[in-house]
Design an enzyme around this catalytic site. Structure first.
Site, short mmCIF file in Angstrom:
data_model
loop_
_atom_site.label_atom_id
_atom_site.label_comp_id
_atom_site.label_asym_id
_atom_site.label_seq_id
_atom_site.Cartn_x
_atom_site.Cartn_y
_atom_site.Cartn_z
N LYS A 31 21.63 -17.83 7.94
CA LYS A 31 20.62 -18.55 8.71
C LYS A 31 20.68 -18.23 10.20
O LYS A 31 19.74 -18.54 10.94
CB LYS A 31 20.76 -20.05 8.48
CG LYS A 31 20.50 -20.48 7.04
CD LYS A 31 19.10 -20.07 6.58
CE LYS A 31 18.81 -20.59 5.18
NZ LYS A 31 17.46 -20.23 4.71
N SER A 77 26.37 -21.99 -2.72
CA SER A 77 25.34 -20.98 -2.94
C SER A 77 25.95 -19.60 -3.16
O SER A 77 25.45 -18.81 -3.97
CB SER A 77 24.35 -20.94 -1.77
OG SER A 77 25.01 -20.68 -0.55
#
Length: 422
Positions: free
Chosen positions: A113, A365
């Site tokens: 991110k 994840s």
């Protein structure tokens, strides 16, 4: 395929070819030369380190030229160009090379991110929507990682951050956001149609800031789910890096999707260069994206009314899995060849496996990605090369995903066959 998708895919293929040619011509020679020189320096230094006599050591050291001048421009300069590492245990078990982009080594928020947050901020600056040190504040609805990246980069570039997030996320994330100086609102999980849902709330807060006569500066809603800066960050960064690091010798890419920016951006770039390249979605239980890719519908049995613990996705996995199609996912959806479902049990067991066998400590994840990559390797058979992502450290998931799952030095505590079969 919709006309909208065709537009993006065709344009991306053309742009991808141009970017790839430029990268190859401008970077390949210099990187190879620099890499060779660095390797020679390391060999020489290791040889010198074995010399016991200090005078001899100093004399020989003076004859070695060490490369210099590699200074990064702020914390933003530490984003991207992450290592591609071979996960040895999974590769040996499958006969395929399973490689992972170590995205947790991005230098600002320590996740992929970072790329998205920087891209969003840079695009807003170019459009005159943000002015440093003016009180301008970036608002975002996030389960954690994007908020952490935004908070760090905002501080580096003279902005404030206001993060809205579900209150059932790991507490480590909101604690870290507060330490980074962000304002944090933890709200009850809710479906996207609810105006108090964390993404909708961030949008509202940004408008309230802009409309206020009391708050300095303006409010900007980052809108990571729909903002094109998201997939473009991976199209110009992650995809080309994978292509360069593998020398174009790669068979498949496996990734989960939350906003969808990573899988779309990488797919758009690499499919433009490698026609036989496969893109596979890794999806946690309770998410509708698996069915969207496989069958064209979002329905999931676990999402039936009255069967959900949470309003969005019934899983302990954070950061991926969703029950709506975002713009960033739709941009590359036609290029996703297949999807693999991963259960919570498989994800937690894979996380322990990676610690026990590779010393890799990652979050939920990343574990989902590795389960799906291993399953794909079994499907394709030995001799293939598969790339996936290690998104963030397990240190951000201690209170939830890693709760009561200490490895404690155990050996062979987890069976890979049982992981894949469960």
């Amino acid at each position: 395929m919709s006309d909208h998708s065709k537009y993006y895919i065709t344009g991306a293929f053309v742009l991808g070819a141009v970017v790839a040619v430029g990268l190859q011509s401008l970077q390949q020679h210099s990187r190879e030369a620099a890499g060779h020189q660095q390797e020679q320096h390391q060999i020489a230094l290791r040889r010198l380190s074995k010399i016991n006599d200090l005078d001899t050591l100093k004399k020989n050291l003076s004859d070695i030229e060490i490369a210099s001048g590699n200074i990064k421009e702020g914390i933003e300069g530490c984003i991207g160009d992450t290592p591609l590492i071979k996960i040895k245990s999974l590769s040996e078990a499958t006969g395929c090379e399973i490689l992972a982009k170590a995205e947790f080594l991005n230098g600002a928020g320590n996740s992929p991110k970072d790329r998205v947050a920087l891209s969003i901020i840079q695009m807003a600056e170019e459009r005159g929507l943000l002015v440093p040190h003016s009180g301008d504040t970036i608002y975002e609805g996030t389960v954690g990682s994007t908020g952490i990246s935004l908070a760090a980069i905002c501080r580096a570039r003279g902005y404030k951050a206001h993060i809205c997030m579900p209150n059932d996320m790991a507490i480590e994330k909101s604690d870290l956001l507060l330490k980074l100086g962000a304002e944090v609102e933890r709200v009850k999980p809710a479906p996207i149609v609810d105006q108090n849902q964390f993404v909708n709330l961030a949008r509202t807060r940004a408008k309230e800031h802009t409309d206020s006569n009391e708050k300095p500066g303006r409010g900007l809603f980052a809108d990571q789910f729909e903002n094109e800066a998201n997939w473009r960050a991976h199209f110009t960064g992650t995809g080309p890096e994978i292509y360069e690091q593998t020398g174009g010798a790669v068979d498949a890419f496996v990734s989960g999707a939350g906003t969808g920016g990573t899988i779309s951006g990488v797919a758009l770039f690499l499919k433009s260069k490698l026609p036989d390249f496969k893109v596979v979605l890794a999806d946690p239980q309770g998410s509708g994206l698996f069915n969207k890719v496989k069958y064209g519908v979002m329905f999931d049995p676990k999402e039936r009314e009255g069967t959900r613990r949470r309003h969005q996705v019934d899983t302990i996995v954070e950061g991926i899995g969703i029950n709506r199609v975002t713009h960033n996912f739709e941009v590359g959806r036609e290029l996703i060849d297949d999807a693999i479902r991963v259960t919570d049990e498989q994800a937690t067991s894979m996380a322990r496996w990676l610690v026990e066998h590779d010393g890799i400590f990652v979050g939920s994840s990343s574990a989902v990605n590795c389960v799906a990559a291993t399953k794909l390797a079994k499907q394709l058979g030995p001799g293939h090369r598969i790339v996936t992502l290690l998104c963030d450290s397990g240190a951000r998931h201690l209170s939830k995903f890693w709760a009561n799952k200490d490895v404690g030095g155990a050996e062979n505590d987890v069976s890979l066959d049982k992981i894949l079969a469960s």
